[in-house]
Motif scaffolding. Structure first.
Motif, mmCIF file in Angstrom:
data_model
loop_
_atom_site.group_PDB
_atom_site.id
_atom_site.type_symbol
_atom_site.label_atom_id
_atom_site.label_comp_id
_atom_site.label_asym_id
_atom_site.label_seq_id
_atom_site.Cartn_x
_atom_site.Cartn_y
_atom_site.Cartn_z
ATOM 1 N N THR A 23 0.821 -1.202 0.000
ATOM 2 C CA THR A 23 0.000 0.000 0.000
ATOM 3 C C THR A 23 0.853 1.249 0.000
ATOM 4 N N LEU A 35 -8.728 -0.040 -0.166
ATOM 5 C CA LEU A 35 -9.437 -1.319 -0.083
ATOM 6 C C LEU A 35 -10.820 -1.220 -0.709
ATOM 7 N N ARG A 38 -11.011 -1.740 -4.404
ATOM 8 C CA ARG A 38 -10.636 -3.053 -4.943
ATOM 9 C C ARG A 38 -11.801 -3.807 -5.549
ATOM 10 N N TYR A 42 -15.298 -5.294 -0.527
ATOM 11 C CA TYR A 42 -14.575 -4.376 0.363
ATOM 12 C C TYR A 42 -15.398 -3.109 0.574
#
Length: 82
Positions: A23, A35, A38, A42
């Motif tokens: 990250t 996140l 993604r 998430y």
């Protein structure tokens, strides 16, 4: 690399108990945004941050906490006493 741990319903929504990720986030909030981008699962897990708590390297903290040097971030629902 940072270990991201998920507990209780967060784990259920994401579908795994932990993962190791690369990250560029400098705060917990930035990590959450990465996140959420993604996959839909998430995004669903992090849709309501007021329903979540976070710990960085096993220390309870806020979403604006810095990740500098952190090895682990854990997300979990608030604890209830009993």
């Amino acid at each position: 690399m940072i270990d991201v741990l998920y507990f209780a319903w967060v784990r259920e929504r994401i579908g795994m108990p932990k993962e190791r990720i690369e990250t560029s986030a400098t705060t917990v909030a930035e990590l959450v945004e990465e996140l959420r981008g993604r996959e839909e699962r998430y995004d669903a897990a992090f849709a309501d941050l007021s329903a979540l708590r976070v710990a960085v390297d096993q220390q309870l903290t806020d979403f604006d906490a810095a990740l500098d040097g952190a090895r682990e971030v854990a997300f979990f629902p608030p604890m209830t006493g009993g």
